[in-house]
Write a protein that holds these residues in place. Structure first.
Motif, mmCIF file in Angstrom:
data_model
loop_
_atom_site.group_PDB
_atom_site.id
_atom_site.type_symbol
_atom_site.label_atom_id
_atom_site.label_comp_id
_atom_site.label_asym_id
_atom_site.label_seq_id
_atom_site.Cartn_x
_atom_site.Cartn_y
_atom_site.Cartn_z
ATOM 1 N N ALA A 1 1.074 -1.542 -0.007
ATOM 2 C CA ALA A 1 0.172 -0.195 -0.037
ATOM 3 C C ALA A 1 0.645 1.332 -0.019
ATOM 4 C CB ALA A 1 -1.200 -0.142 1.070
ATOM 5 N N ASP A 2 0.258 2.625 -0.264
ATOM 6 C CA ASP A 2 0.870 3.399 -0.637
ATOM 7 C C ASP A 2 0.108 4.346 0.895
ATOM 8 O OD1 ASP A 2 2.277 5.646 -0.997
ATOM 9 O OD2 ASP A 2 2.092 6.507 -2.983
ATOM 10 N N ILE A 3 0.741 4.419 1.261
ATOM 11 C CA ILE A 3 0.036 5.198 3.103
ATOM 12 C C ILE A 3 0.758 6.353 3.353
ATOM 13 C CG2 ILE A 3 -2.036 5.466 4.617
ATOM 14 C CD1 ILE A 3 -2.876 2.719 4.001
ATOM 15 N N ARG A 4 0.928 7.868 2.827
ATOM 16 C CA ARG A 4 1.776 8.606 4.397
ATOM 17 C C ARG A 4 0.823 8.956 5.431
ATOM 18 N NH1 ARG A 4 4.274 10.484 -0.847
ATOM 19 N NH2 ARG A 4 2.517 9.172 -1.825
ATOM 20 N N THR A 5 1.033 8.830 6.960
ATOM 21 C CA THR A 5 0.960 9.726 7.808
ATOM 22 C C THR A 5 1.854 10.458 8.433
ATOM 23 O OG1 THR A 5 1.560 7.951 9.513
ATOM 24 C CG2 THR A 5 -0.519 7.551 8.534
ATOM 25 N N GLU A 6 0.446 11.415 8.996
ATOM 26 C CA GLU A 6 1.021 12.854 9.254
ATOM 27 C C GLU A 6 0.649 13.189 10.651
ATOM 28 O OE1 GLU A 6 4.054 14.607 8.905
ATOM 29 O OE2 GLU A 6 4.248 15.594 11.115
ATOM 30 N N GLY A 7 0.459 12.914 11.752
ATOM 31 C CA GLY A 7 -0.929 12.825 13.097
ATOM 32 C C GLY A 7 -1.928 12.317 12.275
ATOM 33 N N ARG A 8 -2.436 13.944 12.825
ATOM 34 C CA ARG A 8 -4.413 12.327 12.558
ATOM 35 C C ARG A 8 -4.335 12.356 11.170
ATOM 36 N NH1 ARG A 8 -7.881 12.924 16.578
ATOM 37 N NH2 ARG A 8 -6.898 14.531 18.565
ATOM 38 N N VAL A 9 -3.793 12.241 10.515
ATOM 39 C CA VAL A 9 -4.121 12.677 8.690
ATOM 40 C C VAL A 9 -3.001 11.503 8.336
ATOM 41 C CG1 VAL A 9 -3.808 13.971 6.341
ATOM 42 C CG2 VAL A 9 -4.334 14.687 8.798
ATOM 43 N N ALA A 10 -4.166 10.956 7.242
ATOM 44 C CA ALA A 10 -3.274 9.410 6.526
ATOM 45 C C ALA A 10 -3.846 9.773 5.024
ATOM 46 C CB ALA A 10 -3.926 8.096 6.934
ATOM 47 N N VAL A 11 -2.623 9.870 4.477
ATOM 48 C CA VAL A 11 -2.894 9.986 2.491
ATOM 49 C C VAL A 11 -2.801 8.526 2.048
ATOM 50 C CG1 VAL A 11 -2.802 11.116 0.289
ATOM 51 C CG2 VAL A 11 -2.184 12.334 3.020
ATOM 52 N N VAL A 12 -3.879 8.209 1.618
ATOM 53 C CA VAL A 12 -3.935 6.435 0.653
ATOM 54 C C VAL A 12 -3.443 6.932 -0.727
ATOM 55 C CG1 VAL A 12 -4.884 4.920 0.359
ATOM 56 C CG2 VAL A 12 -4.902 5.487 2.039
ATOM 57 N N CYS A 13 -2.532 6.861 -1.668
ATOM 58 C CA CYS A 13 -2.833 7.378 -3.148
ATOM 59 C C CYS A 13 -2.618 5.544 -3.641
ATOM 60 C CB CYS A 13 -1.535 7.074 -3.600
ATOM 61 S SG CYS A 13 -1.006 8.684 -2.798
ATOM 62 N N GLY A 14 -3.877 5.338 -4.198
ATOM 63 C CA GLY A 14 -4.350 4.070 -4.562
ATOM 64 C C GLY A 14 -3.279 3.279 -6.015
ATOM 65 N N VAL A 15 -2.698 1.909 -5.635
ATOM 66 C CA VAL A 15 -1.807 1.409 -6.254
ATOM 67 C C VAL A 15 -2.163 0.599 -6.622
ATOM 68 C CG1 VAL A 15 -0.350 1.259 -4.112
ATOM 69 C CG2 VAL A 15 -1.389 -0.703 -4.708
ATOM 70 N N GLU A 16 -1.499 -0.459 -7.956
ATOM 71 C CA GLU A 16 -1.641 -1.391 -8.618
ATOM 72 C C GLU A 16 -2.331 -2.546 -8.530
ATOM 73 O OE1 GLU A 16 -2.049 -1.423 -12.872
ATOM 74 O OE2 GLU A 16 -2.678 0.482 -12.182
ATOM 75 N N ARG A 17 -1.764 -2.552 -7.224
ATOM 76 C CA ARG A 17 -1.474 -4.092 -7.183
ATOM 77 C C ARG A 17 -1.523 -4.121 -4.965
ATOM 78 N NH1 ARG A 17 1.237 -5.263 -11.803
ATOM 79 N NH2 ARG A 17 -0.305 -5.961 -13.007
#
Ligand code: EPU
Length: 420
Positions: A346-362
């Motif tokens: 998975a491509d996920i970045r977190t910073e404090g209360r926020v998580a950013v999820v970028c969809g991946v192919e697989r």
């Protein structure tokens, strides 16, 4: 004996039906509430999960008896003759703190171990205490225990909560049942489990009104007896199967559920591209196309997007097209599933209360570890959508809140087993 690992081979769409169990977070509080009435209550639709076993032990430690007959729990609290709950039980399950209000109402005193932190962060109980202090409870902490006493008795009061805490609202209602006069709780939590608690208490002879809204009124000191009650369906379990089918694709129908309690989640699933049809007691989800990212998902108190669905919905979106931002507003530390999901690609970045999820192919299967209940369910959900085999360790967390999760998913066609 429960197995230690869940092994999932991803890539199979789900199809079929699941009968949804009763709500853990309601049943636990109803068992605690049974302490108020001196008699036997028959509570139907109780899920067969380990948290219920712990709460039953709490009642037995206090001198009551709990008998299980399938999904019905017969809770008899006539023999309760002590007001102390040991750390051994509270440390296993934080919700043990919900006996505080009923014990204070029944005995005018209680001694309950302090719950301490948990896997979701510090989780204080200051609001529980402020609510009960307004009713006349004095608190003293001693060697890790909270000692509650009521030197001047319990009296009805105006309780203004700083935040609509579920547990603090419940403890205030339960203590108020034993207070002389009327209690008004404002900024109360509006979760459906609070309305279920009100229904249970009213069936026992209590006078509680307003649950489901922000102002709850309790007329205390009514004689309470046992009752017969059916627990509401578990909305988070429902959401878990919806997210599982969203992740894996397919067409599933969930029975014995209440779609109106899940509007925030079904809206988000539709935004992601799922088809969701709802009827009186069912929800059907169909997903045939790839998912897409959705507008920011902000967890908030009910009726907003539930914090308990944050991890499972995130797991469903890992292969979506685009980027989704999650903001966790309820708990301090509720992204412990993220490093495990990253191990699955998975491509996920977190910073404090926020998580950013970028969809991946697989996504690819991996060995991962559950660190909490909903995070564990999220790993299984991701495993259903991943290529290859995912092994989830730490499944004791999952058994706390899901009855037969692997068996139900298997019945829907998933390749999933439990192993030692
Ligand atoms: N909080 C305080 N002080 C308090 C009480 C709460 O600071 O006195 C904070 C908590 O630390 C948390 C927030 O307020 O950050 C919300 O807590 P709340 O009291 O509403 O939650 P809870 O009663 O401890 C219940 C459920 C949780 C669910 C939350 C929110 C039970 C047994 N647990 O917890 O369920 O996430 O409400 O909806 O009912 C789960 O089932 O996996 C689970 C964690």
């Amino acid at each position: 004996m429960a197995k230690e690992k869940i092994v999932v081979e991803g890539g199979t769409p789900l199809a079929g039906e699941v009968h949804i169990s009763g709500a853990k977070n309601s049943a636990l509080k109803l068992i605690a509430a049974a302490l108020l009435g001196q008699g036997e209550s028959a509570i139907h639709n109780v899920p067969l999960i380990s948290d219920i076993v712990v709460m039953s032990k709490v009642i037995e430690t206090l001198g009551g008896s709990v008998r299980r007959d399938g999904h019905t729990l017969h809770v008899d609290t006539a023999g309760v003759d002590t007001w102390e709950t040991p750390y051994e039980l509270v440390s296993k399950m934080r919700a043990s703190i919900s006996v505080l209000g009923p014990l204070v109402a029944r005995f005018g005193k209680a001694r309950v171990a302090m719950p301490g932190g948990c896997n979701l962060g510090a989780r204080k109980i200051d609001m529980h205490m402020v609510g009960m202090e307004a009713l006349g409870v004095h608190f003293h902490t001693d060697h890790g225990y909270i000692e509650a006493s009521t030197p001047n008795g319990l009296h009805g009061a105006y309780v203004a909560l700083d935040f609509p805490s579920v547990g603090a609202t419940e403890n205030a209602i339960l203590a108020a049942c034993g207070a002389e006069g009327v209690t008004v709780i404002t900024n109360a939590a509006r979760e459906p489990e609070i309305a279920d608690l009100q229904d249970f208490l009213c069936a026992c002879g209590a006078e509680v009104r307003g649950a489901g809204g922000s102002v709850i009124t309790v007329e205390g000191r009514r004689p309470l007896h046992g009752c017969v009650h059916r627990v509401i369906p578990d909305r988070i379990v429902t959401a878990t199967y919806l997210c599982a089918a969203a992740a894996a694709g397919g067409d599933i129908t969930l029975r014995n559920t209440e779609h109106r309690q899940l509007a925030a989640v079904t809206t988000a699933l539709r935004q992601a591209g799922c088809r969701v049809d709802c009827g009186a007691d069912y929800i059907r989800l169909t997903r045939t196309e790839p998912l897409r990212a959705v507008p920011p998902v902000q967890t908030t108190p009910y009726p907003g997007f539930p914090t308990d669905c944050q991890a499972i919905f995130m797991a469903a979106l890992l292969q979506s097209r685009g980027t989704t931002v999650f903001v966790e507003n309820i708990f301090q530390s509720r992204y412990r599933h993220v490093p495990e999901l990253i191990r699955m690609g998975a491509d996920i970045r977190t910073e404090g209360r926020v998580a950013v999820v970028c969809g991946v192919e697989r996504l690819h299967g991996a060995e991962v570890v559950a660190t909490d209940l909903r995070g564990g369910a999220a790993l299984v959900t991701a495993g259903l959508a991943a290529e290859g085999i995912t092994t989830v360790q730490g499944v004791g967390h999952i058994h706390r809140g899901y009855e037969e999760l692997p068996a139900h998913l298997r019945a829907l066609g998933a390749h999933i087993t439990e192993e030692n």
